[in-house]
Design a protein around this motif. Structure first.
Motif, PDB file in Angstrom:
ATOM      1  N   ARG A 106      37.046  16.469 -23.663  1.00 15.38           N
ATOM      2  CA  ARG A 106      37.635  16.210 -22.346  1.00 15.38           C
ATOM      3  C   ARG A 106      36.545  15.723 -21.409  1.00 15.38           C
ATOM      4  N   GLN A 107      36.515  14.440 -21.163  1.00  8.97           N
ATOM      5  CA  GLN A 107      35.444  13.851 -20.373  1.00  8.97           C
ATOM      6  C   GLN A 107      35.464  14.303 -18.916  1.00  8.97           C
ATOM      7  N   ASN A 108      36.590  14.811 -18.451  1.00 13.57           N
ATOM      8  CA  ASN A 108      36.688  15.267 -17.066  1.00 13.57           C
ATOM      9  C   ASN A 108      36.364  16.743 -16.891  1.00 13.57           C
ATOM     10  N   LEU A 109      35.982  17.447 -17.969  1.00 11.59           N
ATOM     11  CA  LEU A 109      35.696  18.877 -17.916  1.00 11.59           C
ATOM     12  C   LEU A 109      34.188  19.100 -17.954  1.00 11.59           C
ATOM     13  N   PHE A 110      33.682  19.787 -16.928  1.00 15.00           N
ATOM     14  CA  PHE A 110      32.248  20.013 -16.792  1.00 15.00           C
ATOM     15  C   PHE A 110      31.964  21.512 -16.846  1.00 15.00           C
ATOM     16  N   ALA A 111      31.324  21.961 -17.916  1.00 18.56           N
ATOM     17  CA  ALA A 111      31.028  23.373 -18.118  1.00 18.56           C
ATOM     18  C   ALA A 111      29.732  23.745 -17.406  1.00 18.56           C
ATOM     19  N   LEU A 112      29.778  24.834 -16.620  1.00 21.46           N
ATOM     20  CA  LEU A 112      28.618  25.284 -15.859  1.00 21.46           C
ATOM     21  C   LEU A 112      28.321  26.740 -16.192  1.00 21.46           C
ATOM     22  N   LEU A 113      27.143  27.002 -16.743  1.00 21.86           N
ATOM     23  CA  LEU A 113      26.700  28.375 -17.009  1.00 21.86           C
ATOM     24  C   LEU A 113      26.138  28.934 -15.703  1.00 21.86           C
ATOM     25  N   LYS A 114      27.040  29.458 -14.878  1.00 25.88           N
ATOM     26  CA  LYS A 114      26.681  29.929 -13.543  1.00 25.88           C
ATOM     27  C   LYS A 114      27.473  31.196 -13.218  1.00 25.88           C
ATOM     28  N   ASP A 115      27.043  31.876 -12.151  1.00 16.51           N
ATOM     29  CA  ASP A 115      27.687  33.094 -11.675  1.00 16.51           C
ATOM     30  C   ASP A 115      28.567  32.740 -10.487  1.00 16.51           C
ATOM     31  N   ALA A 116      29.885  32.973 -10.607  1.00 15.77           N
ATOM     32  CA  ALA A 116      30.821  32.626  -9.537  1.00 15.77           C
ATOM     33  C   ALA A 116      30.541  33.388  -8.255  1.00 15.77           C
ATOM     34  N   ARG A 117      29.787  34.491  -8.340  1.00 14.89           N
ATOM     35  CA  ARG A 117      29.426  35.242  -7.138  1.00 14.89           C
ATOM     36  C   ARG A 117      28.283  34.579  -6.380  1.00 14.89           C
ATOM     37  N   LYS A 118      27.677  33.537  -6.969  1.00 12.79           N
ATOM     38  CA  LYS A 118      26.531  32.863  -6.359  1.00 12.79           C
ATOM     39  C   LYS A 118      26.772  31.351  -6.332  1.00 12.79           C
ATOM     40  N   PRO A 119      27.732  30.903  -5.522  1.00 11.02           N
ATOM     41  CA  PRO A 119      28.086  29.477  -5.514  1.00 11.02           C
ATOM     42  C   PRO A 119      26.948  28.567  -5.063  1.00 11.02           C
ATOM     43  N   GLU A 120      25.949  29.130  -4.408  1.00 14.67           N
ATOM     44  CA  GLU A 120      24.815  28.298  -4.004  1.00 14.67           C
ATOM     45  C   GLU A 120      24.073  27.727  -5.204  1.00 14.67           C
ATOM     46  N   THR A 121      24.247  28.343  -6.389  1.00 10.40           N
ATOM     47  CA  THR A 121      23.554  27.857  -7.581  1.00 10.40           C
ATOM     48  C   THR A 121      24.217  26.631  -8.186  1.00 10.40           C
ATOM     49  N   TYR A 122      25.444  26.330  -7.770  1.00  8.69           N
ATOM     50  CA  TYR A 122      26.109  25.123  -8.286  1.00  8.69           C
ATOM     51  C   TYR A 122      26.633  24.228  -7.165  1.00  8.69           C
ATOM     52  N   ALA A 123      26.253  24.528  -5.923  1.00  3.89           N
ATOM     53  CA  ALA A 123      26.725  23.742  -4.789  1.00  3.89           C
ATOM     54  C   ALA A 123      26.257  22.292  -4.852  1.00  3.89           C
ATOM     55  N   HIS A 124      25.136  22.050  -5.542  1.00  7.80           N
ATOM     56  CA  HIS A 124      24.627  20.681  -5.650  1.00  7.80           C
ATOM     57  C   HIS A 124      25.355  19.871  -6.718  1.00  7.80           C
ATOM     58  N   ILE A 125      26.223  20.534  -7.473  1.00 11.96           N
ATOM     59  CA  ILE A 125      26.935  19.874  -8.575  1.00 11.96           C
ATOM     60  C   ILE A 125      28.402  19.644  -8.239  1.00 11.96           C
ATOM     61  N   VAL A 126      29.025  20.637  -7.632  1.00  8.89           N
ATOM     62  CA  VAL A 126      30.476  20.622  -7.429  1.00  8.89           C
ATOM     63  C   VAL A 126      30.829  19.871  -6.145  1.00  8.89           C
ATOM     64  N   GLU A 127      31.739  18.925  -6.256  1.00 15.71           N
ATOM     65  CA  GLU A 127      32.232  18.162  -5.105  1.00 15.71           C
ATOM     66  C   GLU A 127      33.347  18.946  -4.412  1.00 15.71           C
ATOM     67  N   PRO A 128      33.788  18.524  -3.232  1.00 14.39           N
ATOM     68  CA  PRO A 128      34.951  19.165  -2.616  1.00 14.39           C
ATOM     69  C   PRO A 128      36.155  19.108  -3.567  1.00 14.39           C
ATOM     70  N   VAL A 129      36.906  20.200  -3.625  1.00 17.20           N
ATOM     71  CA  VAL A 129      37.990  20.296  -4.610  1.00 17.20           C
ATOM     72  C   VAL A 129      39.324  20.532  -3.913  1.00 17.20           C
TER      73      VAL A 129
END
Length: 213
Positions: A106-129
């Motif tokens: 699935r080319q539109n699925l992006f897996a992130l090994l991150k902690d959902a309690r710490k969104p600052e760790t993936y804020a540079h990756i995730v666009e507005p949803v």
């Protein structure tokens, strides 16, 4: 009153004589298939159970999605089948390896090994949803929803499956659900629904950003 419309890309189809929810995509967890279509098993998916209960999720198909608590990809694979860019956050390394395999199809699925309690760790990756789907097995589930709210567009939706036993295994589930609702600052709750018989001691919550916050 007619039932809520399913998102484009989700259909009710016959499998062995039974009408089941289904999406079109590569098989992930041994679910029954019929050509390109595969069963979306509500007993293995909180979001699938929300659709089976006829909840107004606001999903129409094609949305950008942030999925919190993706595990090995059972539900998020179905979401990616009918959505746009889908960011799948999972904290544990072992299920993330399976999730990466799911993402290969699935080319539109992006897996992130991150902690959902710490969104600052993936804020540079995730666009507005457009949609946040939350299915995390942790204490502080309302905190997770609040912390990830900045990703959500003003007209977006939070679709949360609240796990009572993850908050407090000894507490009455109803009191856990009431506490979650009272702590959901920054959101306006639109609908709630217990997920029995598909999932015991779970509450589904549909909410939108509170524009006063």
């Amino acid at each position: 009153m007619s039932p809520p419309t399913l998102p484009t890309g989700v259909e009710r189809r016959l499998f062995d004589g039974d009408e089941r929810l289904a999406t079109r995509g590569a098989s992930v967890y041994g679910e029954p298939t019929d050509g390109e279509w595969r069963v979306w098993d509500a007993r293995r998916s909180k979001l699938g159970a929300m659709l089976e209960h006829g909840m107004e999720t606001g999903l129409s198909g094609g949305e950008t999605v942030l999925y919190l608590g993706a595990a090995a990809g059972t539900t998020v694979s179905h979401v990616a089948d009918f959505s746009g860019p889908t960011y799948a956050v999972e904290f544990a390394a072992r299920p993330t390896r399976d999730l990466l395999t799911v993402a290969e199809d699935r080319q539109n699925l992006f897996a992130l090994l991150k902690d959902a309690r710490k969104p600052e760790t993936y804020a540079h990756i995730v666009e507005p949803v457009d949609v946040i789907v939350q299915d995390v097995a942790t204490r502080g589930q309302a905190h997770v929803a609040r912390a990830n709210r900045p990703f959500l567009r003003d007209d977006g939706r939070l679709l949360a499956a609240v796990k009572a036993r993850s908050e407090d295994v000894t507490a009455d589930p109803e009191s856990v659900f009431e506490q979650f609702s009272s702590q959901l600052d920054g959101y306006e709750i639109l609908e709630t629904q217990r997920l029995e018989p598909f999932h015991d001691d779970h509450l589904a919550v549909v909410a939108r950003p509170d524009r006063d916050h």
